[in-house]
Design an enzyme around this catalytic site. Structure first.
Site, mmCIF file in Angstrom:
data_model
loop_
_atom_site.group_PDB
_atom_site.id
_atom_site.type_symbol
_atom_site.label_atom_id
_atom_site.label_comp_id
_atom_site.label_asym_id
_atom_site.label_seq_id
_atom_site.Cartn_x
_atom_site.Cartn_y
_atom_site.Cartn_z
ATOM 1 N N GLU A 252 3.152 -3.485 5.652
ATOM 2 C CA GLU A 252 4.218 -3.767 6.608
ATOM 3 C C GLU A 252 4.017 -5.129 7.296
ATOM 4 O O GLU A 252 4.970 -5.736 7.771
ATOM 5 C CB GLU A 252 4.258 -2.642 7.652
ATOM 6 C CG GLU A 252 5.649 -2.337 8.149
ATOM 7 C CD GLU A 252 5.698 -1.110 9.049
ATOM 8 O OE1 GLU A 252 4.780 -0.259 8.987
ATOM 9 O OE2 GLU A 252 6.641 -1.006 9.829
ATOM 10 N N HIS A 279 -11.949 8.039 -12.128
ATOM 11 C CA HIS A 279 -11.492 8.794 -13.296
ATOM 12 C C HIS A 279 -9.982 8.697 -13.457
ATOM 13 O O HIS A 279 -9.364 9.558 -14.065
ATOM 14 C CB HIS A 279 -11.956 10.255 -13.179
ATOM 15 C CG HIS A 279 -13.442 10.350 -13.111
ATOM 16 N ND1 HIS A 279 -14.230 10.536 -14.219
ATOM 17 C CD2 HIS A 279 -14.300 10.227 -12.057
ATOM 18 C CE1 HIS A 279 -15.506 10.546 -13.859
ATOM 19 N NE2 HIS A 279 -15.568 10.354 -12.547
ATOM 20 N N LYS A 395 16.158 2.077 8.751
ATOM 21 C CA LYS A 395 16.420 2.936 9.922
ATOM 22 C C LYS A 395 17.889 2.821 10.333
ATOM 23 O O LYS A 395 18.543 3.800 10.675
ATOM 24 C CB LYS A 395 15.536 2.516 11.109
ATOM 25 C CG LYS A 395 14.071 2.881 11.006
ATOM 26 C CD LYS A 395 13.372 2.512 12.321
ATOM 27 C CE LYS A 395 11.889 2.803 12.305
ATOM 28 N NZ LYS A 395 11.206 2.496 13.563
#
Ligand code: PA5
Length: 407
Positions: A252, A279, A395
């Protein structure tokens, strides 16, 4: 905390520029001042919460929850804490219902945390919980002065605490946002801040961290077009949420338009946990495109000396070398082996942060180290580290959609 870099140092001019910019920034960016803050208001406030309260619930998202979660999940495995801490961050209904099953509402205090005071996720969850338990004394609101949330809290006569001035959400863990929930669970916030202070002093007063952080930031910035993915490979399950916090802080803060050009730039954070991710993701680092740097985190003393049992398994005698080995030695050998393998490739930038243990001091140091590194890299790749227009855009559209569906 020691940070060994296995890549070349950058030129002094770049480092000097970054250092001067960060020094100047201290005057108007609030997080730099948090390590020395007076915490008496927070510790006094903790006394107000009745002893019968067994659970603390944070209702908040992003910078309003990830920092406290990172510290809590780091410390919790090695400490007996006074209360349990829960994070209600998601609008996933199954997750919300499951979390509510884990707590008794009458024995819970809720911290509703939102800097802006209007975040949809936070208020969707708050509305639901408040309808189940509508005692204002069970809620404390943490927000910016004068926000809509503060005005709401006054209407129900609930307590409101403020974020300090100019502290952005993702840089707020060492403010009331992170310190209050942590202190309410018995985490030593004084020592947490001391850890942060140690890094700050070392950086600003020409200590070991100054050269280290400047070299690392300058290298990342210089090579950001090639090595634009930064993997944080932490060898402890307790650092899982620290990795989440890092992903938010780095992503961000550093994914932006440049300030002085029309280019989009960004460094992509990846959080990995060893040995599990050896892995899986490791293959991509080892043989994939040369676009990743890797920072390992190792814990010197796990404060747990559990050993692998001294038994020989028929047909598996080859694994007898494990017998009697403490798990903490094994996990660090795994980290060293992967690091050596990457270094053998010669074209993957690697560094290792060795932290002494899993206490508050270490958590504070790690947090401030990453905050400083983010600020330095942001300055050098020419972005505004402290805004988040991309997050805001989403938003705004969500709010428009919500308004539209109401007709
Ligand atoms: O770091 C940020 O600014 C964001 O991640 C915010 O913390 C997040 O969007 C939540 O916002 P608010 O605290 O205003 O509810």
């Amino acid at each position: 905390m020691i940070n060994k870099l296995y890549f070349p140092c950058s030129d002094n001019k770049t480092k000097q520029h970054a250092f001067e910019a960060i020094k100047a920034e201290q005057k108007h960016i609030g997080y730099y001042g948090l390590p020395e803050q007076d915490t008496s208001a927070i510790t006094n406030y903790c006394q107000k919460i009745p002893e019968t309260v067994e659970n603390i619930v944070v209702i908040g998202i992003g910078g309003s929850s990830l920092g406290a979660k990172a510290v809590y999940e780091f410390i919790r495995p090695v400490r007996t804490l006074t209360r349990r801490l829960f994070f209600f961050e998601s609008t996933d209904p199954v997750n919300l219902t499951a979390l509510l099953h884990d707590i008794v509402l009458d024995k819970t205090h809720f911290l509703v945390i939102s800097k802006s005071g209007t975040t949809v996720e936070t208020f969707a969850i708050y509305k639901y919980i408040y309808s189940l338990h509508n005692d204002p004394q069970s809620y404390t609101f943490i927000t910016d002065p004068g926000s809509p949330l503060e005005r709401y809290a006054h209407t129900i006569r609930a307590d409101v605490l403020h974020l300090p001035a100019n502290v952005g959400g993702r840089f707020s863990v060492l403010s009331t946002v992170g310190l209050l929930p942590l202190a309410l669970c018995g985490i030593d916030i004084h020592t947490l801040l001391k850890g942060a202070q140690s890094i700050k002093e070392s950086f600003f007063n020409a200590g070991y961290m100054q050269e280290t952080l400047l070299n690392k930031a300058a290298y990342y910035a210089k090579h950001h077009a090639q090595y634009h993915i930064n993997c944080l490979f932490a060898y402890s399950e307790s650092l899982k949420y620290f990795c989440e916090w890092y992903v938010q802080l780095w992503g961000e803060s550093l994914g932006k338009h440049q300030r002085h050009s029309a280019f989009h730039v960004g460094l992509t954070p990846i959080g990995l946990i060893g040995p599990k991710d050896q892995h899986s993701f490791l293959q991509l680092i080892m043989e994939g495109t040369r676009d990743k740097s890797v920072t390992f985190i190792k814990i010197e003393d796990f404060n747990d000396h559990t050993m692998i049992s001294d038994i020989s398994l028929p047909n598996l005698e080859i694994l007898d070398a494990l017998n009697g080995l403490p798990f903490e030695t094994l996990i660090n050998m795994q980290c060293d082996s992967v690091m050596e393998a990457l270094l053998n490739e010669k074209d993957i930038p690697v560094d290792v942060i060795t932290i002494p243990n899993t206490g508050e001091y270490t958590a504070g140091a790690l947090i401030f180290y990453y905050e400083l590194l983010t600020s330095l890299v942001g300055e050098l790749i020419d972005v505004n580290t402290y805004d988040q227009p991309g997050v805001e855009a989403g938003k705004i559209i969500l709010k428009e959609k919500l308004a539209a569906q109401k007709g």
